[in-house]
Design a protein around this motif. Structure first.
Motif, mmCIF file in Angstrom:
data_model
loop_
_atom_site.group_PDB
_atom_site.id
_atom_site.type_symbol
_atom_site.label_atom_id
_atom_site.label_comp_id
_atom_site.label_asym_id
_atom_site.label_seq_id
_atom_site.Cartn_x
_atom_site.Cartn_y
_atom_site.Cartn_z
ATOM 1 N N ARG A 130 11.221 9.642 9.675
ATOM 2 C CA ARG A 130 12.601 9.996 9.324
ATOM 3 C C ARG A 130 12.691 10.907 8.109
ATOM 4 O O ARG A 130 13.635 11.702 7.992
ATOM 5 N N PHE A 131 11.736 10.806 7.193
ATOM 6 C CA PHE A 131 11.849 11.514 5.912
ATOM 7 C C PHE A 131 10.687 12.479 5.671
ATOM 8 O O PHE A 131 10.303 12.718 4.533
ATOM 9 N N SER A 132 10.142 13.040 6.739
ATOM 10 C CA SER A 132 8.955 13.887 6.585
ATOM 11 C C SER A 132 9.178 15.044 5.626
ATOM 12 O O SER A 132 8.278 15.429 4.870
ATOM 13 N N SER A 133 10.387 15.604 5.608
ATOM 14 C CA SER A 133 10.657 16.742 4.723
ATOM 15 C C SER A 133 10.762 16.328 3.263
ATOM 16 O O SER A 133 10.782 17.188 2.371
ATOM 17 N N ARG A 134 10.840 15.023 3.002
ATOM 18 C CA ARG A 134 10.958 14.514 1.635
ATOM 19 C C ARG A 134 9.650 13.915 1.116
ATOM 20 O O ARG A 134 9.619 13.365 0.018
ATOM 21 N N LEU A 135 8.586 14.025 1.906
ATOM 22 C CA LEU A 135 7.311 13.414 1.526
ATOM 23 C C LEU A 135 6.264 14.487 1.263
ATOM 24 O O LEU A 135 6.065 15.377 2.086
ATOM 25 N N PRO A 136 5.570 14.422 0.131
ATOM 26 C CA PRO A 136 4.432 15.333 -0.056
ATOM 27 C C PRO A 136 3.324 14.970 0.921
ATOM 28 O O PRO A 136 3.141 13.787 1.250
ATOM 29 N N THR A 137 2.598 15.953 1.408
ATOM 30 C CA THR A 137 1.497 15.705 2.341
ATOM 31 C C THR A 137 0.544 14.683 1.734
ATOM 32 O O THR A 137 0.080 14.844 0.603
ATOM 33 N N THR A 138 0.242 13.624 2.489
ATOM 34 C CA THR A 138 -0.582 12.521 1.986
ATOM 35 C C THR A 138 -1.533 12.076 3.088
ATOM 36 O O THR A 138 -1.104 11.844 4.217
ATOM 37 N N ARG B 242 20.366 10.540 -5.735
ATOM 38 C CA ARG B 242 20.984 9.246 -5.395
ATOM 39 C C ARG B 242 21.024 9.034 -3.890
ATOM 40 O O ARG B 242 20.694 7.948 -3.389
ATOM 41 N N ARG B 243 21.460 10.066 -3.147
ATOM 42 C CA ARG B 243 21.588 9.922 -1.691
ATOM 43 C C ARG B 243 20.242 9.667 -1.037
ATOM 44 O O ARG B 243 20.105 8.791 -0.178
ATOM 45 N N VAL B 244 19.245 10.439 -1.444
ATOM 46 C CA VAL B 244 17.910 10.270 -0.862
ATOM 47 C C VAL B 244 17.370 8.882 -1.196
ATOM 48 O O VAL B 244 16.807 8.192 -0.333
ATOM 49 N N SER C 167 0.836 -1.191 0.000
ATOM 50 C CA SER C 167 0.000 0.000 0.000
ATOM 51 C C SER C 167 0.879 1.252 0.000
ATOM 52 O O SER C 167 1.846 1.343 0.761
ATOM 53 N N LYS C 168 0.541 2.192 -0.862
ATOM 54 C CA LYS C 168 1.293 3.453 -0.901
ATOM 55 C C LYS C 168 1.267 4.153 0.458
ATOM 56 O O LYS C 168 2.264 4.777 0.856
ATOM 57 N N TYR C 169 0.148 4.031 1.153
ATOM 58 C CA TYR C 169 0.048 4.727 2.437
ATOM 59 C C TYR C 169 0.895 4.029 3.502
ATOM 60 O O TYR C 169 1.463 4.683 4.378
ATOM 61 N N ARG C 170 0.994 2.705 3.424
ATOM 62 C CA ARG C 170 1.859 2.009 4.380
ATOM 63 C C ARG C 170 3.311 2.462 4.210
ATOM 64 O O ARG C 170 4.014 2.719 5.192
ATOM 65 N N ILE C 171 3.761 2.542 2.969
ATOM 66 C CA ILE C 171 5.134 2.987 2.725
ATOM 67 C C ILE C 171 5.318 4.418 3.217
ATOM 68 O O ILE C 171 6.332 4.763 3.832
ATOM 69 N N HIS C 172 4.333 5.274 2.963
ATOM 70 C CA HIS C 172 4.385 6.664 3.429
ATOM 71 C C HIS C 172 4.539 6.708 4.948
ATOM 72 O O HIS C 172 5.373 7.460 5.478
ATOM 73 N N LYS C 173 3.770 5.883 5.662
ATOM 74 C CA LYS C 173 3.833 5.895 7.131
ATOM 75 C C LYS C 173 5.167 5.349 7.643
ATOM 76 O O LYS C 173 5.686 5.837 8.648
ATOM 77 N N LEU C 174 5.730 4.360 6.950
ATOM 78 C CA LEU C 174 7.028 3.830 7.368
ATOM 79 C C LEU C 174 8.130 4.881 7.249
ATOM 80 O O LEU C 174 9.095 4.871 8.022
ATOM 81 N N LEU C 175 7.995 5.771 6.295
ATOM 82 C CA LEU C 175 9.037 6.770 6.050
ATOM 83 C C LEU C 175 8.787 8.087 6.779
ATOM 84 O O LEU C 175 9.689 8.928 6.865
ATOM 85 N N ARG C 176 7.591 8.269 7.289
ATOM 86 C CA ARG C 176 7.174 9.590 7.771
ATOM 87 C C ARG C 176 8.039 10.140 8.884
ATOM 88 O O ARG C 176 8.376 11.336 8.896
ATOM 89 N N GLY D 255 15.184 22.283 -6.884
ATOM 90 C CA GLY D 255 16.155 21.203 -6.811
ATOM 91 C C GLY D 255 16.005 20.297 -5.616
ATOM 92 O O GLY D 255 16.885 19.478 -5.350
ATOM 93 N N LYS D 256 14.901 20.400 -4.878
ATOM 94 C CA LYS D 256 14.697 19.543 -3.706
ATOM 95 C C LYS D 256 14.036 18.236 -4.121
ATOM 96 O O LYS D 256 12.981 18.245 -4.754
ATOM 97 N N PRO D 257 14.641 17.083 -3.763
ATOM 98 C CA PRO D 257 14.032 15.789 -4.102
ATOM 99 C C PRO D 257 12.916 15.410 -3.131
ATOM 100 O O PRO D 257 13.016 15.652 -1.929
ATOM 101 N N TYR D 258 11.861 14.822 -3.673
ATOM 102 C CA TYR D 258 10.747 14.302 -2.889
ATOM 103 C C TYR D 258 10.495 12.849 -3.273
ATOM 104 O O TYR D 258 10.553 12.486 -4.450
ATOM 105 N N PHE D 259 10.189 12.023 -2.283
ATOM 106 C CA PHE D 259 9.784 10.646 -2.544
ATOM 107 C C PHE D 259 8.320 10.624 -2.955
ATOM 108 O O PHE D 259 7.460 11.160 -2.250
ATOM 109 N N ILE D 260 8.031 10.004 -4.103
ATOM 110 C CA ILE D 260 6.646 9.899 -4.574
ATOM 111 C C ILE D 260 6.071 8.530 -4.232
ATOM 112 O O ILE D 260 5.043 8.420 -3.579
ATOM 113 N N GLU D 261 6.734 7.465 -4.685
ATOM 114 C CA GLU D 261 6.257 6.126 -4.350
ATOM 115 C C GLU D 261 7.323 5.082 -4.646
ATOM 116 O O GLU D 261 8.311 5.357 -5.331
#
Length: 350
Positions: A119-127, A275-277, A108-117, A305-311
């Protein structure tokens, strides 16, 4: 020589004898296995009966595919996505008997979002999950939103909501769009069968190439020594007038270099950020999801130039490398899992 199992969809498995396996280029697995002194064994779940230690499979030996009964390999790379509950249960049982990596490849996209939230909140679009109250709140906060099925792939079922200057909203579904007042957006979404199985996500203002938004597919895999590595990445550019970048939805695959040079003064710095993200995210998910080893991450880069995780894609469709004219990366995407399998075989040696 030791064997390595590769578990395929039944439709792909049945076409092996005709040499027409679609997007699964088995010749690249064969090349990588030969290089590492392994024999690839191609299997499907329908022949992998729970009570047997053998299975009917295709073994690639001496330049040809030989069909017959063989022992089930100790290490297996999963490339199948079982559709039925029965086949999913069978795969789950076999994961307790053999080391199958990427056995689960649809999350589930939302499960992955919650697993990353955390540590990576600044890299995630509000979902947020789709509900009417959440829709109202997101429409109050943002002018551009995506509505996505929680478990779809290749861009299927994605809708786009855009606030117009007159306050009304454009609801885009595939090639169709409708303009409605704010109070009628919910009714329009009901007509399009948007339910609680959807997510609402803020649209990242993606960098553009010649006026078209693009994101970056990053293939991250475990290889030698079990270490995560970025195998390669290519850009996905939305088709003319399209709001999704997926190649299966009319987008085009291109080498990342020209895209970033078009958008940024220091493209190498942006590429390194991506790459790093991507590597950090793969390591985090690999530590939290059992036997995860081969993923495709969609990373969006905004105009600054800021990278964001989509899915995350648990069964990466590697053909984008060929469409982007990157045959070296295409081969590496097949070789790296075989290297990981070789590492696991050595590690588990009695």
């Amino acid at each position: 020589m030791k064997t390595i199992g590769i578990l395929l969809d039944r439709s792909v498995f049945r076409r092996i004898k005709f040499g027409k396996t679609g997007n699964e280029k088995l010749s690249l697995y064969n090349r990588a296995a030969r290089k590492l002194g392994l024999i690839p064994v191609y299997m499907c779940l329908e022949h992998l009966t729970p009570s047997s230690k053998t299975t009917y499979a295709y073994t690639y030996v001496n330049g040809r595919y030989v069909y017959g009964s063989v022992p089930v390999p100790r290490v297996i790379h999963n490339r199948t996505l079982p559709a039925s509950k029965r086949m999913r249960a069978r795969l789950a049982r076999w994961t307790r008997r053999r080391l199958i990596f990427n056995a689960k490849n649809r999350y589930s996209k939302y499960r992955i979002h919650k697993l990353l939230r955390s540590r990576f909140s600044s890299r995630l679009p509000t979902t947020v999950p789709y509900t009417k109250p959440n829709l109202r709140r997101m429409m109050n906060r943002y002018d551009n939103l995506f509505l996505k099925p929680r478990s779809s792939s290749v861009g299927k079922g994605i809708l786009n909501l855009v606030r117009r200057s007159d306050g009304r909203w454009k609801v885009r579904s595939g090639r169709k769009s409708t303009v409605v007042g704010r109070e009628r957006v919910g009714s329009r979404l009901n007509a399009l069968r948007v339910r609680g199985t959807y997510l609402i996500q803020r649209t990242i203002p993606l960098a553009k190439y010649k006026g078209r938004p693009y994101d970056i597919r990053v293939t991250v895999q475990r290889g030698d020594g079990g270490r995560w590595r970025v195998t390669g990445m290519f850009g996905k550019v939305a088709g003319r007038g399209k709001y999704v970048t997926n190649v299966a939805r009319g987008g085009s695959a291109r080498s990342v270099g020209p895209l970033l040079r078009h958008s940024f003064r220091d493209p190498s710095r942006i590429a390194n950020r991506v790459r790093r993200v991507s590597l950090d995210i793969a390591r985090e998910l690999g530590a939290r999801l059992n036997r995860l080893a081969d993923v495709g991450l969609d990373i969006g880069v905004d105009a600054g130039g800021k990278p964001y995780f989509i899915e995350m894609n648990g069964r990466d469709q590697r053909y984008g490398f060929m469409r982007a004219k990157m045959p070296g990366a295409f081969y590496k995407a097949y070789e790296t899992p075989i290297r990981y399998a070789s590492y696991l075989l050595r590690k588990r040696r009695p």
